[in-house]
Structure formats: C-alpha cells, structure tokens
Design a protein around this motif. Structure first.
Motif, PDB file in Angstrom:
ATOM      1  N   UNK A 150      30.716  87.107  70.937  1.00 14.96           N
ATOM      2  CA  UNK A 150      31.063  85.704  70.724  1.00 14.96           C
ATOM      3  C   UNK A 150      29.985  84.740  71.218  1.00 14.96           C
ATOM      4  N   UNK A 151      29.854  83.641  70.496  1.00  9.56           N
ATOM      5  CA  UNK A 151      29.058  82.511  70.974  1.00  9.56           C
ATOM      6  C   UNK A 151      29.824  81.826  72.118  1.00  9.56           C
ATOM      7  N   UNK A 152      29.186  80.866  72.760  1.00 13.23           N
ATOM      8  CA  UNK A 152      29.736  80.176  73.941  1.00 13.23           C
ATOM      9  C   UNK A 152      30.762  79.132  73.480  1.00 13.23           C
ATOM     10  N   UNK A 153      31.978  79.580  73.136  1.00 12.87           N
ATOM     11  CA  UNK A 153      32.922  78.701  72.429  1.00 12.87           C
ATOM     12  C   UNK A 153      33.449  77.533  73.262  1.00 12.87           C
ATOM     13  N   UNK A 154      33.703  77.729  74.563  1.00 11.28           N
ATOM     14  CA  UNK A 154      34.224  76.612  75.367  1.00 11.28           C
ATOM     15  C   UNK A 154      33.276  75.416  75.319  1.00 11.28           C
TER      16      UNK A 154
ATOM     17  N   UNK B 274      34.789  72.678  63.461  1.00 13.23           N
ATOM     18  CA  UNK B 274      34.183  73.977  63.796  1.00 13.23           C
ATOM     19  C   UNK B 274      34.564  75.015  62.749  1.00 13.23           C
ATOM     20  N   UNK B 275      33.530  75.590  62.120  1.00 16.30           N
ATOM     21  CA  UNK B 275      33.724  76.696  61.170  1.00 16.30           C
ATOM     22  C   UNK B 275      33.048  77.916  61.784  1.00 16.30           C
ATOM     23  N   UNK B 276      33.843  78.910  62.176  1.00 17.66           N
ATOM     24  CA  UNK B 276      33.285  80.081  62.855  1.00 17.66           C
ATOM     25  C   UNK B 276      32.904  81.175  61.868  1.00 17.66           C
ATOM     26  N   UNK B 277      31.684  81.668  61.979  1.00 16.34           N
ATOM     27  CA  UNK B 277      31.279  82.853  61.227  1.00 16.34           C
ATOM     28  C   UNK B 277      31.459  84.070  62.147  1.00 16.34           C
ATOM     29  N   UNK B 278      32.610  84.730  61.967  1.00 11.96           N
ATOM     30  CA  UNK B 278      32.916  85.925  62.763  1.00 11.96           C
ATOM     31  C   UNK B 278      32.734  87.182  61.913  1.00 11.96           C
TER      32      UNK B 278
ATOM     33  N   UNK C 255      40.711  86.131  70.543  1.00 10.83           N
ATOM     34  CA  UNK C 255      39.966  86.831  69.506  1.00 10.83           C
ATOM     35  C   UNK C 255      38.899  85.922  68.879  1.00 10.83           C
ATOM     36  N   UNK C 256      37.750  86.465  68.660  1.00 14.22           N
ATOM     37  CA  UNK C 256      36.672  85.727  68.019  1.00 14.22           C
ATOM     38  C   UNK C 256      37.114  85.280  66.616  1.00 14.22           C
ATOM     39  N   UNK C 257      36.820  84.038  66.290  1.00 15.03           N
ATOM     40  CA  UNK C 257      37.172  83.506  64.975  1.00 15.03           C
ATOM     41  C   UNK C 257      38.440  82.669  64.980  1.00 15.03           C
ATOM     42  N   UNK C 258      39.106  82.573  66.133  1.00 17.56           N
ATOM     43  CA  UNK C 258      40.403  81.882  66.154  1.00 17.56           C
ATOM     44  C   UNK C 258      40.400  80.590  66.979  1.00 17.56           C
ATOM     45  N   UNK C 259      39.229  80.162  67.420  1.00 16.83           N
ATOM     46  CA  UNK C 259      39.159  78.977  68.276  1.00 16.83           C
ATOM     47  C   UNK C 259      38.917  77.692  67.476  1.00 16.83           C
ATOM     48  N   UNK C 260      38.067  77.788  66.478  1.00 16.55           N
ATOM     49  CA  UNK C 260      37.694  76.606  65.693  1.00 16.55           C
ATOM     50  C   UNK C 260      38.765  76.225  64.676  1.00 16.55           C
ATOM     51  N   UNK C 261      38.421  75.278  63.785  1.00 22.25           N
ATOM     52  CA  UNK C 261      39.364  74.878  62.732  1.00 22.25           C
ATOM     53  C   UNK C 261      39.600  76.021  61.760  1.00 22.25           C
TER      54      UNK C 261
ATOM     55  N   UNK D  96      40.770  82.519  58.367  1.00 21.49           N
ATOM     56  CA  UNK D  96      41.955  82.299  59.206  1.00 21.49           C
ATOM     57  C   UNK D  96      41.962  80.869  59.744  1.00 21.49           C
ATOM     58  N   UNK D  97      43.172  80.370  59.985  1.00 22.60           N
ATOM     59  CA  UNK D  97      43.345  79.027  60.531  1.00 22.60           C
ATOM     60  C   UNK D  97      44.758  78.896  61.084  1.00 22.60           C
ATOM     61  N   UNK D  98      44.939  77.910  61.944  1.00 24.26           N
ATOM     62  CA  UNK D  98      46.298  77.596  62.395  1.00 24.26           C
ATOM     63  C   UNK D  98      46.816  76.338  61.702  1.00 24.26           C
ATOM     64  N   UNK D  99      46.043  75.825  60.750  1.00 23.97           N
ATOM     65  CA  UNK D  99      46.429  74.575  60.092  1.00 23.97           C
ATOM     66  C   UNK D  99      46.883  74.841  58.662  1.00 23.97           C
ATOM     67  N   UNK D 100      48.123  74.492  58.410  1.00 20.73           N
ATOM     68  CA  UNK D 100      48.738  74.758  57.113  1.00 20.73           C
ATOM     69  C   UNK D 100      47.968  74.104  55.967  1.00 20.73           C
TER      70      UNK D 100
END
Ligand SMILES: *Cc1c(COP(=O)(O)O)cnc(C)c1O
Length: 368
Positions: free
Chosen positions: A133-137, A150-154, A166-172, A193-197
């Motif tokens: 992982x990159x330094x996400x915090x 934030x668009x994560x390339x995991x 899990x990597x890939x689940x922090x950003x938008x 993946x996203x948490x936004x409908x």
C-alpha cells in the motif's frame, strides 16, 4: 535445463469445473455468476459495492468517468507504475501530473504531493505498487484539505492491508485487475469497489453501454462502453477468490525464502515492507546495485530463468515524451529505482530448492 518463468496462474479442479459448468449452462454473459462474484468480492475487501468489468484498465477508466474527471483537469499520480494508470486519464484528456516516489516502498511520495497541486487538480490516483500500500493516511489528509477525490489503483495489491484496512477501500473508488499474473485471475478481468451508491450506479451503467438500471435494453441514458465481465471469467473469479488467502500466503513463503537467501549478497537489495502494512506479493522485485542489472538479466535468461525489468518509468516512454515533453531527470528517484529494479520468478509451485538454485546463479553471475 529447467526453465523457470517469471509468473504463472494457479488453476485447480474447482476453477476448471466451475467454468465448464458455465459453458454447459449456456448462460455466458449477464447471468448469475458475475453478481455472485461481485457479492463475494465486496465482502472479501469490506466494501458496500463491487462492479465487475472486463479488465483492470477498464476498471480504472470507469473510475475516472464516475468521478467526473474531464478534459483540462489534473490528477496527481505516480510515474513508477504500469502504463495503464496514467493512460486512463489521457483517454479523457485529463492531465497526469506525476510526483516522484519513495525510495523504500516505490510508492508515490506523499510529502511531494502538495507542491504539485494547482487550481486544476481534481484528484489523486495512488498506485499500490508490487503488492504494498501507498501511504494512505497522509494522502487522505491532503485530499480532505484540498477537496480532492481519490481513485486507488490496487491492481497489483489485492489482499494487502494498510493499518488493518484492505488496500483499495480507503478512497472514493478502488480498482483491481485479474490478468493471469496478478494475485488471482479471471483470464482478463477487473473490479471497481466503492462505498458510494451513486458511484456504483454510474459504473454499472457505463460498463453496460450507458443503460439505466431498470430501463429498456435499447435505451441508453449516457455514453457507455462494453466493459462487461463474461460468466466464464466470473466463475473463475468466484473459485479463485475462495483460495485467495491461501494463494497470498504461499507467495509470502516464497518471498521469505528469497529474503533469507538474498540477504547476504553484496549489491542486491531485497524489498522493504513497512511495519504498519502487509505485503501481498504480486512480483518479487530486488534492486541490483553497481550497474549490474542488465548483465544479471542476460545471465539468468541464459540459465533458463525469466526476469523482467519492473518497471520502466511512464514519463520516459516515447509517446509520453512526445506529448508532454518529459525528459531524464524529471523524477530522479523513480528513474534511479527503475534502472536498478528487477522482478524474479514468483508463482505458486516454485520450491525452496528452486529459489536457492536461482539465487546461487545470481551469486555466480554477480561475482563472475
Ligand atoms: C495490471 C495493472 C493494471 C491494468 O490491468 P489490466 O487488467 O491488465 O488492464 C493497472 N494498473 C496496474 C498498476 C497494473 O499492474
């Protein structure tokens, strides 16, 4: 002479019978399998929504579209990546603004991001390179302060954790790829993946020709694509995901063997893993000092071992030089890392003896 490739997929009886079952069912696209794979995947990484697509590049491209990035916008990203992560920006005439990387993890250096922000900056696209992982915090803090997406390339790091997440689940939006050399494979395939409908709904429509959820088959409410994942691939995804933790663990063992036997060789640096995260090995990459990388590659190739110079920097690819005028020295850390890094064979089935054999050969070539 024993030939050892750099990577190969792990396919077992369950994978094969699953795909054969789909073929026998006659339902080869838009059936039950891709929905099941999405549900399983969302649960595995711990998100609300997952959207299966035809490959990792398509996943990233739809991430760019769903976040509303458009011509003239700028997105901050890493020059030390597979070319797809910046290509997807250019598909939409969004400008990739590169920021140099950290010496240790080879990920984007967060302390250099703020200096690269302009009025046009709309997002950061961190690439979690090689399985770490990159330094996400730090990146999230900057994003909040400057109101950036934030668009994560995991795509190289499925299953890796950053501070228990899990990597890939922090950003938008996070994206993954299932090409045969990745942690798990569907042949070709990818996942968003996203948490936004609302972001999920957009990706769902974009991948299926811009159709609306409940609309008619021939009604299109936006410009879309055919980025769908077929049912054979989805079936493979379901059975591969069932053994993903085991597959990651097997590769972790092989990486540990390499670390042990490579540790005492002068001029070879083994990969560094930060304490607050886990590494989900995509490739095992060492740094070869003293300008000996090319000689080592040639020698290993003659001995039957495949290696790859992971990775060439993106900004010095010929088309990037032509379009943006990049030149040597623009991102010195990435360039010097890139000159020295080499991926060694890593796949399930490689034995401790194989690793010792490869490393003996490395010693011979470097000393000879
Ligand atoms: C593999 C990969 C991709 C793209 O995945 P495909 O499925 O090959 O399109 C994107 N970014 C990175 C960093 C990758 O390694």
């Amino acid at each position: 002479m024993k030939k050892i490739p750099i990577a190969k997929p792990y396919i077992d009886k369950d994978d094969i019978s699953g795909v054969v079952g789909v073929l026998k069912s006659g339902w080869l696209s838009l059936g039950p399998k891709y929905k099941e794979f999405e549900k399983d995947f969302a649960k595995y990484v711990g998100v609300d929504y997952a959207c299966a697509v035809s490959n990792g590049t398509a996943a990233l491209h739809l991430g760019v579209k769903a976040l509303g990035l458009k011509a003239g916008d700028e997105v901050i990203t890493s020059p030390f990546s597979f070319v797809a992560s910046s290509n997807v920006l250019m598909y939409e005439r969004v400008k990739p603004v590169f920021v140099d990387i950290e010496e240790t993890t080879f990920n984007i250096d967060p302390s250099k991001i703020e200096k690269a922000i302009t009025k046009k900056t709309k997002a950061v696209l961190p690439v979690h390179i090689f399985g770490q992982s990159a330094e996400m915090d730090y990146i999230m803090k900057i994003a909040k302060k400057h109101n950036l997406k934030i668009l994560e390339d995991a795509c190289e790091s499925l299953g890796a954790a950053y501070k228990d997440k899990m990597v890939g689940t922090t950003g938008d939006i996070g994206t993954y790829a299932f090409y045969p050399n990745k942690q798990m494979t569907t042949g070709e395939g990818g996942m968003i993946v996203t948490n936004k409908k609302d972001l999920y709904d957009l990706c769902d429509s974009f991948r299926n020709q811009g159709r609306s959820k409940n609309g008619d088959w021939l009604v299109h409410e936006r410009l879309g694509y055919n980025y769908r994942m077929d049912e054979m691939s989805a079936s493979l995804g379901i059975t591969q995901l069932k053994k993903i933790d085991w597959m990651i663990e097997e590769k972790r063992k092989i990486a540990a063997w390499y670390n042990r036997v490579l540790g005492d060789i002068n001029g070879v640096e083994t990969p560094a893993v930060r304490e607050d995260r886990t590494h989900s090995w995509f490739v095992y990459v060492v740094r070869i000092k003293n300008g000996k990388k090319n000689r080592l590659m040639r020698g290993l190739s003659r001995a039957g071992f495949q290696t790859k110079p992971y990775l060439p920097v993106i900004h010095l690819q010929s088309f990037m030089r032509q379009i943006f005028g990049f030149k040597e020295g623009d991102f010195p850390v990435a360039e010097s890392v890139s000159e020295e890094t080499l991926a060694l064979p890593l796949y399930i089935g490689l034995t401790e003896k194989d690793v010792e054999y490869i490393v003996d050969k490395i010693k011979d070539i470097l000393n000879g």
